[in-house]
Design an enzyme around this catalytic site. Structure first.
Site, PDB file in Angstrom:
ATOM      1  N   GLY A 176       1.009  -1.179  -0.025  1.00 45.49           N
ATOM      2  CA  GLY A 176       0.048   0.065   0.011  1.00 45.49           C
ATOM      3  C   GLY A 176       0.936   1.391   0.034  1.00 45.49           C
TER       4      GLY A 176
ATOM      5  CB  CYS B 154       5.275  -4.012   0.136  1.00 48.97           C
ATOM      6  SG  CYS B 154       5.872  -2.421  -0.355  1.00 48.97           S
ATOM      7  CE1 TYR B 155       1.136   1.506   5.362  1.00 47.54           C
ATOM      8  CE2 TYR B 155      -0.459  -0.342   5.526  1.00 47.54           C
ATOM      9  CZ  TYR B 155      -0.035   0.750   5.843  1.00 47.54           C
ATOM     10  OH  TYR B 155      -0.771   1.385   6.985  1.00 47.54           O
TER      11      TYR B 155
ATOM     12  CG  HIS C  27       5.725  -6.231  -4.293  1.00 45.41           C
ATOM     13  ND1 HIS C  27       4.318  -5.842  -3.736  1.00 45.41           N
ATOM     14  CD2 HIS C  27       6.256  -4.982  -4.083  1.00 45.41           C
ATOM     15  CE1 HIS C  27       4.246  -4.632  -3.275  1.00 45.41           C
ATOM     16  NE2 HIS C  27       5.381  -4.047  -3.322  1.00 45.41           N
TER      17      HIS C  27
END
Ligand code: XMP
Length: 513
Positions: free
Chosen positions: A55, A82-83, A169
């Protein structure tokens, strides 16, 4: 429904559905939910694992999307991406900061210790990074299992609690061994068996729609394209005669397409549904008469489509549900509201305002195109419908450059049918992503027999693409093109010249208008 599933919690990343799709590729059912669903709702779904998406926000800021800390105590394995990894670190007491060097693109990750997440993954492996924040120190109980030269915590884990996180990712194809990592997560860490198949999706969807609809009335706008056909068959199997499909033939379909759709869905076809074909060709040609501007043509076709549909819907009266063949890429496209309008895409998205219904059913909302085709095959829909190439909503209206007339539509239909037949004969129909004929607005002098002609030029287009956002001109063998040219000038009255469009996208688009 007690099927094994993994859920993805969406924190606003661009790849949320892609993660779900990658998990489904491991034969584990997966769906995306908003990050704010309650722990109670999660418990009810009884997932074998949870994945937090990426995000654009900073995990440490007050207004950033978050989730209840209780999720970490449910005993369900979690993978943060990630986020999602930063949020996990932040909520559990680690430190997350703006990275001194943000990474965007491929980076080499060094795997530091034996981790179930990285079983059979190379020690140095290329991964896709896209971040400005990073985890500076992991929470207590976690240890680092991967780093890059710019990112000390490219991956971390706390196996005792089933918690794993990657800054990169794994779901995108640029991460060379990403699919292996995701399958390690679902099999080795979540303990999934992997017995889900598209047929279970189809079966479960039919079952849940049938439950939801009960004895209600359902209306579906059927275009004959892959998505609306698959959606209609799912509904037909779920509720039979309670479903009415309205098929508007706007006279801008490919040669014989209207009859093909009727053969499958009409009274002589295999499905027991109410089928209404509206032959509205004349209305559309009349509205388009004298109009040459592409956007205006698109608008007229879209609006007239709604008018026709609305008239039919009025005859049917109030319905309980409206079916739409929305698939996941449509959801992204319509979500990108801020990007410039290159072409106003027409589909049934505008209908709800005009039809008296209570709720929309979108059985394919989670699926990507090839998954929709797979579902279509499971449902026994004929291959020529299931593997159909994309066809724009405004149809041949935007493949006749300039003013649309019945004569011009007939020319482009005939030329296109020949082209498609020869591409299939040459065995190219599976490798070329989209191919069609368009009628240019140019007339030129030619000679046929001993006669002078002054006729139209047809343009052949063929492209290869994976995402339809960019495309390359397809390398069609010259002899195939020549054969098509010969047949078109001989068999289609009004055409005396055939050209092949070499443009890529950009700068061209796939369609001509
Ligand atoms: P362009 O011409 O924008 O096309 O490069 C990209 C893809 O979208 C299809 N297309 C449409 N599909 N409604 C649709 O459902 C439309 O109005 C429309 N216009 C273009 C086009 O066929 C290609 O696959």
């Amino acid at each position: 429904m007690n099927q094994e599933k993994v859920i993805v919690l969406d924190f606003g990343g661009q790849y949320n559905q892609l993660i779900a799709r990658r998990v489904r590729e491991c034969n584990v059912y997966c769906e995306v939910h908003p990050h704010y669903i309650s722990v109670e709702e999660i418990r009810k779904m009884n997932p074998k694992g949870i994945i937090f998406t990426g995000g654009p926000n900073s995990a440490y800021l007050e207004d950033s999307p978050t989730c209840s800390k209780e999720i970490f105590e449910m005993g369900i394995p979690i993978l943060g991406i990630c986020y999602g990894s930063q949020l996990m670190a932040h909520l559990l007491g680690g430190s997350v900061k703006t990275a001194p060097i943000s990474e965007y693109g491929k980076a080499e990750v060094t795997i530091e210790s034996e981790s179930e997440l990285f079983a059979a993954v190379s020690k140095n492996t290329v991964c896709w990074m896209s971040h400005t924040d990073y985890i500076e120190t992991p929470p207590q109980g976690f240890h680092i299992i991967g780093h890059t030269s710019a990112c000390p915590v490219a991956a971390m884990e706390c196996p005792k609690r089933g918690l794993y996180a990657t800054q990169f990712h794994p779901e995108v194809m640029h991460t060379a061994e990403g699919q292996k990592m995701l399958s390690n997560f679902v099999y080795r860490i979540c303990g999934c068996k992997g017995d889900w198949q598209m047929d279970s999706f189809v079966e479960n969807t039919i079952e849940s729609i049938s439950e939801k609809v009960g004895s209600g009335k359902v209306l579906c706008a059927l275009s004959g394209g892959v998505d609306s056909s698959v959606a209609a068959v799912i509904l037909a199997k779920a509720v039979g005669k309670q479903l009415t499909c309205v098929f508007v033939d706007h006279g801008l379909l490919r040669k014989n397409e209207g009859n093909e759709v009727e053969a499958v869905f009409g009274p002589n076809g295999p499905y027991n549904l109410n089928f209404i074909r509206v032959n509205a060709q004349e209305r559309f040609y009349q509205k388009l008469s004298g109009v040459t501007e592409p956007e205006e043509k698109r608008k007229i076709i879209g609006e007239e489509f709604i008018r026709v549909f609305e008239e039919e819907a009025k005859k049917i009266g109030a319905v309980d549900f409206l079916v739409q063949g929305t698939i996941y890429p449509d959801v992204i496209e319509s979500g990108l509201g801020k990007s410039a309008t290159i072409k106003s895409h027409h589909n049934v998205g505008g209908l709800p305002d005009y039809v008296d219904f209570k709720e929309i059913i979108e059985p394919l909302r989670l699926l990507f195109k090839d998954e929709v085709r797979q579902a279509g095959r499971e449902l026994g829909i004929p291959e020529y419908l299931v593997s159909r190439q994309p066809f724009p909503g405004p149809g041949l209206g935007i493949r006749v450059i300039g003013e649309v007339t019945a004569e011009k539509v007939k020319m482009v239909q005939d030329a296109d049918a020949i082209y498609r037949e020869e591409i299939a004969n040459a065995g190219l129909d599976k490798t070329v992503s989209q191919y069609f004929a368009a009628l240019t607005n140019m007339r030129s002098v030619g000679v046929m027999g001993d006669e002078r002609t002054y006729d139209y030029a047809v343009a052949l287009r063929a492209v290869t693409t994976t995402d339809f956002m960019t495309a390359e001109c397809a390398d069609i063998p010259f002899e195939v093109l020549q054969k098509v040219m010969n047949r078109i000038v001989n068999e289609v009255k009004g055409i005396n010249r055939v050209v092949y469009d070499l443009s890529s996208k950009p700068p061209g688009t796939i369609e001509f208008e």
